[in-house]
Write a protein that holds these residues in place. Sequence first.
Motif, mmCIF file in Angstrom:
data_model
loop_
_atom_site.group_PDB
_atom_site.id
_atom_site.type_symbol
_atom_site.label_atom_id
_atom_site.label_comp_id
_atom_site.label_asym_id
_atom_site.label_seq_id
_atom_site.Cartn_x
_atom_site.Cartn_y
_atom_site.Cartn_z
ATOM 1 N N CYS A 126 -2.007 3.418 5.155
ATOM 2 C CA CYS A 126 -1.012 2.468 4.663
ATOM 3 C C CYS A 126 -0.007 2.114 5.749
ATOM 4 O O CYS A 126 1.006 1.466 5.483
ATOM 5 N N GLU A 157 -3.040 -0.053 -3.780
ATOM 6 C CA GLU A 157 -2.555 -1.318 -3.216
ATOM 7 C C GLU A 157 -2.712 -2.394 -4.279
ATOM 8 O O GLU A 157 -3.732 -2.433 -4.975
ATOM 9 N N MET A 194 -5.146 6.134 -2.365
ATOM 10 C CA MET A 194 -4.485 4.916 -1.894
ATOM 11 C C MET A 194 -4.401 3.900 -3.026
ATOM 12 O O MET A 194 -5.395 3.615 -3.699
ATOM 13 N N GLN A 217 -9.830 -2.128 2.159
ATOM 14 C CA GLN A 217 -8.935 -0.982 2.269
ATOM 15 C C GLN A 217 -9.604 0.221 2.928
ATOM 16 O O GLN A 217 -8.957 0.962 3.676
ATOM 17 N N CYS A 231 0.825 -1.207 0.000
ATOM 18 C CA CYS A 231 0.000 0.000 0.000
ATOM 19 C C CYS A 231 0.860 1.258 0.000
ATOM 20 O O CYS A 231 1.889 1.337 0.671
ATOM 21 N N TYR A 232 0.431 2.270 -0.777
ATOM 22 C CA TYR A 232 1.065 3.594 -0.747
ATOM 23 C C TYR A 232 0.045 4.628 -1.229
ATOM 24 O O TYR A 232 -1.010 4.280 -1.760
#
Length: 200
Positions: A199, A109, A107, A192, A91-92
């Motif tokens: 994250c 992922e 986000m 998420q 995740c970033y």
Amino acid sequence: MNRFAVPMSLFAVLLVACERPPPAEPVAPAAAATPAQAQAQAADAVSTAPATGSDADWQGYGAAQLGIDVEQLRTVWGSDLQGDAAADGACYYLSPAAHSEGGPFFMVEGGRFLRYDVRGGDTAAPGGGRIGMDLAQLQALYPQAEPLQPHKYVEGGKVLRVPATDGSQGALVFELGADGKATTWRVGLPPQVDYVEGCG
């Protein structure tokens, strides 16, 4: 009695009558608009109204729709997305350089855009909720909200989760501080959207 008196008085009456304007004809009431006309009038009213909406919706943020891959996200958003990709699909976040510090933050992922966060400003969430609103205001806007949950990290804080109203899988989550007012909100796909740590 003058034999011309009566005819002359009659003539005077007739002369006055001729000078009066004819009575106005009754005006027919305006015909009721047909359903098609009413719909067109409503569309005209909407098109001339000032824009007050938000790019945020249940399925994404503007052209950036939840579920697209990161290459598509960069294409539809433009060249100003900042952030470094994480290795192995971790995740970033990517953030638009032109936007405020409040977001949105996208986000990613597994190489896909799955959630966006708003952490400040006055951007309206889907359904009209905003940062700074209290719990009663939010519950009035979102009667379909799930039962209130305690915040994992903020003492006295709460989390209000709202399922999408458009049939999509997206959900809206408000975080509220101990004062009962929204401090952030986010929209995304499960699981998420429910990551409290982002994250982290």
